[in-house]
Design an enzyme around this catalytic site. Structure first.
Site, mmCIF file in Angstrom:
data_model
loop_
_atom_site.group_PDB
_atom_site.id
_atom_site.type_symbol
_atom_site.label_atom_id
_atom_site.label_comp_id
_atom_site.label_asym_id
_atom_site.label_seq_id
_atom_site.Cartn_x
_atom_site.Cartn_y
_atom_site.Cartn_z
ATOM 1 N N LEU A 76 0.836 -1.202 0.000
ATOM 2 C CA LEU A 76 0.000 0.000 0.000
ATOM 3 C C LEU A 76 0.873 1.256 0.000
ATOM 4 O O LEU A 76 2.059 1.190 0.325
ATOM 5 C CB LEU A 76 -0.902 -0.036 1.233
ATOM 6 C CG LEU A 76 -1.870 -1.237 1.235
ATOM 7 C CD1 LEU A 76 -2.318 -1.595 2.643
ATOM 8 C CD2 LEU A 76 -3.060 -0.962 0.324
ATOM 9 N N PRO A 77 0.283 2.403 -0.354
ATOM 10 C CA PRO A 77 1.130 3.595 -0.523
ATOM 11 C C PRO A 77 1.784 4.125 0.759
ATOM 12 O O PRO A 77 2.994 4.287 0.822
ATOM 13 C CB PRO A 77 0.170 4.640 -1.100
ATOM 14 C CG PRO A 77 -0.996 3.891 -1.633
ATOM 15 C CD PRO A 77 -1.104 2.628 -0.829
ATOM 16 N N THR A 109 6.338 0.849 1.815
ATOM 17 C CA THR A 109 7.350 1.713 2.441
ATOM 18 C C THR A 109 6.609 2.777 3.245
ATOM 19 O O THR A 109 6.020 3.697 2.668
ATOM 20 C CB THR A 109 8.225 2.406 1.382
ATOM 21 O OG1 THR A 109 8.810 1.406 0.550
ATOM 22 C CG2 THR A 109 9.329 3.218 2.039
ATOM 23 N N LYS A 188 15.360 0.377 4.679
ATOM 24 C CA LYS A 188 14.876 0.901 3.397
ATOM 25 C C LYS A 188 14.956 2.443 3.381
ATOM 26 O O LYS A 188 15.392 3.041 2.395
ATOM 27 C CB LYS A 188 13.428 0.428 3.187
ATOM 28 C CG LYS A 188 12.624 1.149 2.152
ATOM 29 C CD LYS A 188 12.967 0.748 0.747
ATOM 30 C CE LYS A 188 12.126 1.526 -0.268
ATOM 31 N NZ LYS A 188 12.578 1.351 -1.631
ATOM 32 N N LYS A 263 8.552 11.261 -0.672
ATOM 33 C CA LYS A 263 7.886 10.606 0.463
ATOM 34 C C LYS A 263 8.916 9.843 1.320
ATOM 35 O O LYS A 263 8.978 10.008 2.532
ATOM 36 C CB LYS A 263 6.824 9.625 -0.045
ATOM 37 C CG LYS A 263 6.095 8.894 1.074
ATOM 38 C CD LYS A 263 5.312 7.686 0.583
ATOM 39 C CE LYS A 263 6.210 6.542 0.231
ATOM 40 N NZ LYS A 263 5.676 5.202 0.416
HETATM 41 P P1 NAD Z 1 0.503 2.538 -6.139
HETATM 42 O O1 NAD Z 1 -0.126 3.818 -5.707
HETATM 43 O O2 NAD Z 1 0.708 2.269 -7.572
HETATM 44 O O3 NAD Z 1 -0.380 1.301 -5.566
HETATM 45 C C1 NAD Z 1 -0.980 1.272 -4.310
HETATM 46 C C2 NAD Z 1 -2.262 0.467 -4.427
HETATM 47 O O4 NAD Z 1 -2.892 0.415 -3.141
HETATM 48 C C3 NAD Z 1 -3.274 1.090 -5.391
HETATM 49 O O5 NAD Z 1 -3.683 0.135 -6.345
HETATM 50 C C4 NAD Z 1 -4.411 1.507 -4.489
HETATM 51 O O6 NAD Z 1 -5.691 1.462 -5.114
HETATM 52 C C5 NAD Z 1 -4.287 0.509 -3.355
HETATM 53 N N1 NAD Z 1 -4.955 0.934 -2.138
HETATM 54 C C6 NAD Z 1 -4.900 2.143 -1.518
HETATM 55 N N2 NAD Z 1 -5.697 2.140 -0.436
HETATM 56 C C7 NAD Z 1 -6.246 0.916 -0.371
HETATM 57 C C8 NAD Z 1 -7.173 0.300 0.526
HETATM 58 N N3 NAD Z 1 -7.691 0.973 1.576
HETATM 59 N N4 NAD Z 1 -7.547 -0.974 0.303
HETATM 60 C C9 NAD Z 1 -7.049 -1.660 -0.759
HETATM 61 N N5 NAD Z 1 -6.179 -1.131 -1.642
HETATM 62 C C10 NAD Z 1 -5.795 0.131 -1.450
HETATM 63 O O7 NAD Z 1 1.851 2.420 -5.321
HETATM 64 P P2 NAD Z 1 3.121 1.499 -5.660
HETATM 65 O O8 NAD Z 1 4.013 2.215 -6.610
HETATM 66 O O9 NAD Z 1 2.637 0.121 -5.966
HETATM 67 O O10 NAD Z 1 3.857 1.518 -4.254
HETATM 68 C C11 NAD Z 1 3.400 0.750 -3.147
HETATM 69 C C12 NAD Z 1 4.435 0.876 -2.033
HETATM 70 O O11 NAD Z 1 5.691 0.384 -2.499
HETATM 71 C C13 NAD Z 1 4.668 2.321 -1.588
HETATM 72 O O12 NAD Z 1 4.841 2.359 -0.210
HETATM 73 C C14 NAD Z 1 5.953 2.701 -2.330
HETATM 74 O O13 NAD Z 1 6.698 3.692 -1.652
HETATM 75 C C15 NAD Z 1 6.692 1.381 -2.341
HETATM 76 N N6 NAD Z 1 7.665 1.240 -3.444
HETATM 77 C C16 NAD Z 1 7.350 1.696 -4.685
HETATM 78 C C17 NAD Z 1 8.304 1.578 -5.704
HETATM 79 C C18 NAD Z 1 7.995 2.084 -7.086
HETATM 80 O O14 NAD Z 1 8.947 2.234 -7.886
HETATM 81 N N7 NAD Z 1 6.731 2.344 -7.428
HETATM 82 C C19 NAD Z 1 9.549 0.990 -5.437
HETATM 83 C C20 NAD Z 1 9.814 0.498 -4.173
HETATM 84 C C21 NAD Z 1 8.853 0.633 -3.161
#
Ligand code: NAD
Length: 329
Positions: A76-77, A109, A188, A263
Site C-alpha cells: 500500500l502507498p 514503504t 529501506k 515521500k
Molecule cells: P501505487 O499507488 O501504484 O499502488 C498502491 C495500491 O494500493 C493502489 O492500487 C491503491 O488502489 C491501493 N490501495 C490504496 N488504499 C487501499 C485500501 N484501503 N484498500 C485496498 N487497496 C488500497 O503504489 P506502488 O508504486 O505500488 O507503491 C506501493 C508501495 O511500495 C509504496 O509504499 C511505495 O513507496 C513502495 N515502493 C514503490 C516503488 C515504485 O517504484 N513504485 C519501489 C519500491 C517501493
C-alpha cells in the site's frame, strides 16, 4: 508457515508494484494454493484475475482476503493506508478477521511507527499470528522482472525466516533479514536517503563538469574509475544519453517517481530526527525533491530528474554535434 501446508494466500494493494508481485505469486506458487486479492481499484483486481483466471480469486474487502488466506501480503502507498487496511477501517479490515496463527507481511514503504502500531495490535489481539515489515527496492521494472530486494524486519534466528524467504523469492532476488520488527523499514529509509542524496550530488557534479566543457560520458568514466564510483552515476545516470538503459535516457520514464522519493526522503528525515541522527545534507535534499515534485516539468517522472530541476543541459549531445559541424564549416 510452510507453503506446502497452506491453501490460500492473500494480496491487498495491486498498484504499480503489487500487481506484478501478485502476478508472480499466481504464476509460481504450488498449484493447490489459491490467491485471494483485493484493491479499492476494481480495474487492478480484474486485471490480475484476467491474467490468472484459474488461480486468482477476486474478493470484495481486505477482510474477505484475510478470512480465506493463511498468509496475507499488503503493498500500500503510505502509513495511513496500512493502518486503515489493517486496523482503522471498521468491519472490513484484515484484523477484523480472526488471523490467529496466520502470517502477515507488509511490503509497503511507510513510517516505522505505523508498522509497529499494526504489530503491537496483532501481538495483543492475536498472539499466535506473526507480522513482518518487508519493504522492497528495485522499482516497477524489478517487480515485473521478479528481481526486487526485500528488507525484512526480522532477525537471522527467526523460525519463520526460511519459509518467508522461500515465499518472497517467488517475487524477488534478495531477502535480507535486517534484525527485528520495523528494521526492514529503517534499512529501506536509510537506503533511499543515501540513494536520493547521491542522485542530487551526481546531478550537481555532472552539471559543473559539463559547464566546464566535459563530455558527461567522460565524467561517468572518471567517477567509475575514481573514488566517486556509485550506481547512480553508472546505471541510473541522471544525464540523458550516458547510460542507454537509465530512465533519464527514456525521458525519465519507467523509474522511481520523484514524488515517491520525496515521500521516502521525508520519512527518512523524520526517522533521523526521532533517533537523534544529525543530517547536514537532509534539509537541502528534502527541499530539492519537494521543489522537483512540484515542478510540472518533473512531476511524475523518475527521481533522477533532479538533473533537469537543477538546470542541467539535457541537449548536450545535440549541442556537441552542432559545435563539431560549425567547426567543419
Ligand atoms: P501505487 O499507488 O501504484 O499502488 C498502491 C495500491 O494500493 C493502489 O492500487 C491503491 O488502489 C491501493 N490501495 C490504496 N488504499 C487501499 C485500501 N484501503 N484498500 C485496498 N487497496 C488500497 O503504489 P506502488 O508504486 O505500488 O507503491 C506501493 C508501495 O511500495 C509504496 O509504499 C511505495 O513507496 C513502495 N515502493 C514503490 C516503488 C515504485 O517504484 N513504485 C519501489 C519500491 C517501493
Amino acid at each position: 508457515m510452510d507453503l506446502s501446508k497452506i491453501s490460500g494466500l492473500g494480496f491487498v494493494g495491486l498498484g504499480a508494484m503489487g500487481l506484478p508481485m501478485a502476478g508472480h505469486l499466481a504464476a509460481k506458487l504450488p498449484e493447490h494454493i489459491q490467491v485471494y486479492v483485493f484493491d479499492i481499484n476494481q480495474a487492478s483486481v480484474d486485471q490480475v484475475h484476467k491474467d490468472h483466471p484459474k488461480r486468482v480469486v477476486k474478493c470484495s474487502s481486505a477482510r474477505e482476503v484475510a478470512d480465506k488466506s493463511e498468509i496475507i501480503l499488503t503493498m500500500l502507498p503510505e502509513g495511513k493506508h496500512v493502518r486503515s487496511v489493517y486496523i482503522e477501517g471498521g468491519s472490513t479490515t484484515i484484523l477484523s478477521s480472526d488471523v490467529a496463527g496466520k502470517l502477515l507481511i507488509d511490503c509497503s514503504t511507510i513510517d516505522t511507527a505505523s508498522s509497529l502500531a499494526v504489530k503491537d495490535y496483532i501481538n495483543e489481539k492475536f498472539p499466535t499470528a506473526s507480522f513482518y515489515d518487508a519493504p522492497v527496492s528495485g522499482g516497477v521494472v524489478g517487480a515485473q522482472k521478479g528481481t526486487i530486494a526485500f528488507f525484512l524486519g526480522c532477525d537471522g534466528e527467526d523460525p519463520n525466516l526460511s519459509n518467508i524467504t522461500d515465499l518472497l523469492k517467488l517475487m524477488g532476488k534478495d531477502v535480507i533479514p535486517c534484525g527485528g520488527p520495523s528494521k526492514g523499514l529503517a534499512a529501506k529509509l536509510s537506503n533511499n536517503y543515501l540513494s536520493g542524496t547521491i542522485a542530487i550530488a551526481v546531478s550537481e557534479a555532472m552539471d559543473m563538469g559539463m559547464r566546464s566543457g566535459l563530455d558527461p560520458r567522460v565524467l561517468a568514466k572518471v567517477y567509475n574509475a575514481g573514488t566517486a564510483q556509485n550506481t547512480i552515476s553508472d546505471r541510473f545516470c541522471p544525464v540523458p544519453g550516458v547510460w542507454p538503459e537509465a530512465p533519464s535516457s527514456k525521458g525519465y520514464t519507467n523509474g522511481f517517481k520523484v514524488q515517491l522519493m520525496h515521500k521516502d526522503y521525508s520519512l527518512a528525515m523524520d526517522m533521523a530526527k526521532r533517533v537523534g541522527a544529525k543530517n547536514v545534507l537532509g534539509e537541502a535534499g528534502l527541499a530539492t525533491y519537494k521543489g522537483a515534485m512540484n515542478d510540472p516539468k518533473c512531476y511524475d517522472l523518475d527521481s533522477r530528474v533532479v538533473f533537469r530541476y537543477l538546470g542541467g543541459n539535457e541537449d548536450w549531445q545535440k549541442d556537441a554535434d552542432e559545435a563539431t559541424a560549425s567547426k567543419l564549416n
